[in-house]
Motif scaffolding. Structure first.
Motif, PDB file in Angstrom:
ATOM      1  N   LEU A  34       0.992  -1.148  -0.114  1.00  0.00           N
ATOM      2  CA  LEU A  34       0.193   0.196   0.006  1.00  0.00           C
ATOM      3  C   LEU A  34       0.932   1.190   0.159  1.00  0.00           C
ATOM      4  O   LEU A  34       1.972   1.137   0.407  1.00  0.00           O
ATOM      5  CB  LEU A  34      -0.995   0.059   1.098  1.00  0.00           C
ATOM      6  CG  LEU A  34      -1.679   1.286   1.605  1.00  0.00           C
ATOM      7  CD1 LEU A  34      -2.977   1.551   0.360  1.00  0.00           C
ATOM      8  CD2 LEU A  34      -2.307   1.109   3.052  1.00  0.00           C
ATOM      9  N   ALA A  35       0.470   2.181  -0.615  1.00  0.00           N
ATOM     10  CA  ALA A  35       1.115   3.695  -0.593  1.00  0.00           C
ATOM     11  C   ALA A  35       0.906   4.116   0.816  1.00  0.00           C
ATOM     12  O   ALA A  35       0.022   3.862   1.601  1.00  0.00           O
ATOM     13  CB  ALA A  35       0.940   4.294  -1.685  1.00  0.00           C
ATOM     14  N   ASN A  36       1.874   5.107   0.870  1.00  0.00           N
ATOM     15  CA  ASN A  36       1.560   5.974   2.231  1.00  0.00           C
ATOM     16  C   ASN A  36       0.860   7.220   1.799  1.00  0.00           C
ATOM     17  O   ASN A  36       1.179   8.074   1.051  1.00  0.00           O
ATOM     18  CB  ASN A  36       3.192   6.543   2.747  1.00  0.00           C
ATOM     19  CG  ASN A  36       3.211   7.306   3.830  1.00  0.00           C
ATOM     20  OD1 ASN A  36       2.098   7.953   4.173  1.00  0.00           O
ATOM     21  ND2 ASN A  36       4.367   7.256   4.671  1.00  0.00           N
TER      22      ASN A  36
ATOM     23  N   THR B 103      -3.866   8.128  -3.750  1.00  0.00           N
ATOM     24  CA  THR B 103      -4.509   6.926  -3.830  1.00  0.00           C
ATOM     25  C   THR B 103      -4.685   6.366  -2.363  1.00  0.00           C
ATOM     26  O   THR B 103      -5.581   5.855  -2.038  1.00  0.00           O
ATOM     27  CB  THR B 103      -3.648   5.751  -4.628  1.00  0.00           C
ATOM     28  OG1 THR B 103      -3.638   6.420  -6.061  1.00  0.00           O
ATOM     29  CG2 THR B 103      -4.268   4.581  -4.877  1.00  0.00           C
ATOM     30  N   ALA B 104      -3.440   6.411  -1.734  1.00  0.00           N
ATOM     31  CA  ALA B 104      -3.710   5.943  -0.314  1.00  0.00           C
ATOM     32  C   ALA B 104      -4.576   6.749   0.386  1.00  0.00           C
ATOM     33  O   ALA B 104      -5.192   6.160   1.535  1.00  0.00           O
ATOM     34  CB  ALA B 104      -2.378   5.728   0.391  1.00  0.00           C
TER      35      ALA B 104
ATOM     36  N   THR C 234       4.599   2.504  -0.099  1.00  0.00           N
ATOM     37  CA  THR C 234       5.357   3.158  -1.302  1.00  0.00           C
ATOM     38  C   THR C 234       4.986   4.572  -1.249  1.00  0.00           C
ATOM     39  O   THR C 234       4.159   5.076  -0.785  1.00  0.00           O
ATOM     40  CB  THR C 234       4.985   2.265  -2.642  1.00  0.00           C
ATOM     41  OG1 THR C 234       3.498   2.675  -2.521  1.00  0.00           O
ATOM     42  CG2 THR C 234       5.221   0.968  -2.644  1.00  0.00           C
ATOM     43  N   THR C 235       5.651   5.282  -2.123  1.00  0.00           N
ATOM     44  CA  THR C 235       5.465   6.749  -2.253  1.00  0.00           C
ATOM     45  C   THR C 235       4.332   6.806  -3.244  1.00  0.00           C
ATOM     46  O   THR C 235       3.505   7.650  -3.004  1.00  0.00           O
ATOM     47  CB  THR C 235       6.619   7.426  -2.676  1.00  0.00           C
ATOM     48  OG1 THR C 235       7.767   7.499  -1.733  1.00  0.00           O
ATOM     49  CG2 THR C 235       6.571   8.907  -2.973  1.00  0.00           C
ATOM     50  N   SER C 236       4.378   6.318  -4.205  1.00  0.00           N
ATOM     51  CA  SER C 236       3.307   6.325  -5.327  1.00  0.00           C
ATOM     52  C   SER C 236       2.233   5.515  -5.281  1.00  0.00           C
ATOM     53  O   SER C 236       2.517   4.180  -4.873  1.00  0.00           O
ATOM     54  CB  SER C 236       4.067   5.988  -6.605  1.00  0.00           C
ATOM     55  OG  SER C 236       3.202   5.915  -7.835  1.00  0.00           O
ATOM     56  N   GLY C 237       0.968   5.717  -5.517  1.00  0.00           N
ATOM     57  CA  GLY C 237      -0.109   5.066  -5.433  1.00  0.00           C
ATOM     58  C   GLY C 237      -0.235   3.936  -6.312  1.00  0.00           C
ATOM     59  O   GLY C 237      -0.724   2.893  -5.948  1.00  0.00           O
ATOM     60  N   ALA C 238       0.289   4.014  -7.594  1.00  0.00           N
ATOM     61  CA  ALA C 238       0.232   2.894  -8.451  1.00  0.00           C
ATOM     62  C   ALA C 238       1.350   1.781  -8.160  1.00  0.00           C
ATOM     63  O   ALA C 238       1.380   0.773  -8.587  1.00  0.00           O
ATOM     64  CB  ALA C 238       0.285   3.477  -9.814  1.00  0.00           C
ATOM     65  N   ALA C 239       2.313   2.184  -7.147  1.00  0.00           N
ATOM     66  CA  ALA C 239       3.512   1.195  -7.234  1.00  0.00           C
ATOM     67  C   ALA C 239       2.887  -0.008  -6.761  1.00  0.00           C
ATOM     68  O   ALA C 239       3.492  -1.058  -7.099  1.00  0.00           O
ATOM     69  CB  ALA C 239       4.565   1.797  -6.172  1.00  0.00           C
TER      70      ALA C 239
END
Length: 346
Positions: free
Chosen positions: A164-166, A172-173, A204-209
């Motif tokens: 999950l992103a931060n 996104t998160a 992660t930093t990015s929501g799609a990562a």
């Protein structure tokens, strides 16, 4: 509200600008969508207008922080893409310039509502539902049953297999956090996230990562917007996409002009283009699957049918307020990140 061009030169210029901080003469844009869409949009707009664009990709929360930091001397003209609640936060803080795009009358009702909610400072460009995707090969290899609900993801058998992103950096998160609060109530949502954190290998930093990591087999389950998972699935990844049984939230991705933009006329042209059928078609051209806001724009063939997904009546006014965002992020930092061991990565 429930709902081209050759990229060679553009890619090289985008990378140079992102790494060196170079500023174009005509327009500076921060992009909150997938990098491929950033590149396609930049190239298409430059070809259409003859203007020179410096565009850099950032996560939504990072864009908001940069615009805040530069409010007395803006270095950015346009914020394009990223979850709408962060655009609303910027609007509430007086960081955006009012503007009515040329194609506002063609916008679907949810986009028109969003524009009104922003006080005429942000326009909805696309929509997409939140969900998760699992790598069937990873789960089968670990002898694990496939999840179908949010609650399933806290099962200890998924230890270290969820990403999950931060929400501090990722729109996104933050949408995920706000969705859980609306589904479960705030205290129960925080307890759920604290339990989920035990299974998360990386924030992660990015929501799609996370869903990209699941596509590569680096994790078993990635929480992200469904359209991002569809893009990975189309590329051949063994992903199974899930709209959780409890229901889910959604985003309205937006475009805004930064207050004090140094290239205001060029910024207005970019916003107009982003709201046009031609501008919104750059999403499909770059392999993206969001639902465009312009009623005259073609729907990407693989775009998820959100009418089939159980959706919360997402409260953009409440969760787009700076006070609510800060309070929820403080609780997340203290009660979720503060009591878990996953590392934060790009």
């Amino acid at each position: 509200m429930k709902l081209v061009t050759s990229l060679g030169a553009g890619a090289a210029f985008w990378l140079s600008s992102a790494l060196t901080g170079a500023t174009a003469q005509d327009l500076n844009v921060l992009c909150g969508v997938d990098k491929d869409w950033c590149l396609t949009m930049e190239a298409a707009f430059e070809q259409t207008t003859g203007l020179d664009v410096a565009m850099a990709r950032r996560s939504t929360g990072e864009i908001l922080e940069q615009i805040r930091d530069e409010k007395d001397d803006p270095q950015v003209d346009v914020w394009w893409g990223g979850t709408g609640d962060t655009h609303l936060q910027a609007a509430a803080e007086g960081l955006l310039e009012p503007y009515r795009p040329a194609h506002t009358g063609d916008a679907l009702p949810w986009a028109q509502n969003f524009y009104q909610l922003s006080g005429g400072t942000a326009s909805g460009v696309y929509a997409g539902a939140l969900g998760f995707a699992y790598n069937s090969s990873v789960l089968t290899g670990n002898g694990l049953k496939a999840p179908s609900c949010w609650k399933d993801l806290t099962d200890p058998r998924y230890l270290g297999l969820v990403q999950l992103a931060n929400p501090n950096s990722s729109g996104t998160a933050y949408t995920f956090l706000a969705t859980l609060v609306q589904l479960l109530g705030e205290d129960e949502a925080i307890r759920y996230l604290a339990a989920l954190a035990h299974n998360i290998s990386h924030f992660t930093t990015s929501g799609a990562a996370p869903v990209k990591a699941a596509a590569r087999g680096e994790t078993g389950i990635g929480i992200s917007f469904i359209h991002d998972a569809v893009t990975q699935q189309q590329a051949g990844a063994p992903l199974v996409i899930v709209a959780p049984c409890e229901g889910t939230g959604y985003e309205i991705g937006a475009v805004s002009i930064v207050k004090g933009a140094k290239h205001l006329q060029a910024a207005r042209r970019f916003v107009n283009y982003s709201m046009s059928p031609e501008g919104q078609a750059t999403g499909t051209a770059s392999g993206q699957n969001q639902i465009p806001s312009n009623a005259r724009a073609a729907l990407p063939p693989a775009a998820p049918d959100i009418s089939l997904i159980r959706m919360v009546d997402y409260d953009f006014a409440t969760f787009g307020s700076p006070e609510q965002r800060r309070r929820l992020l403080d609780r997340f930092d203290k009660e979720v990140l503060g009591n878990s061991s996953p590392v934060v990565t790009q």
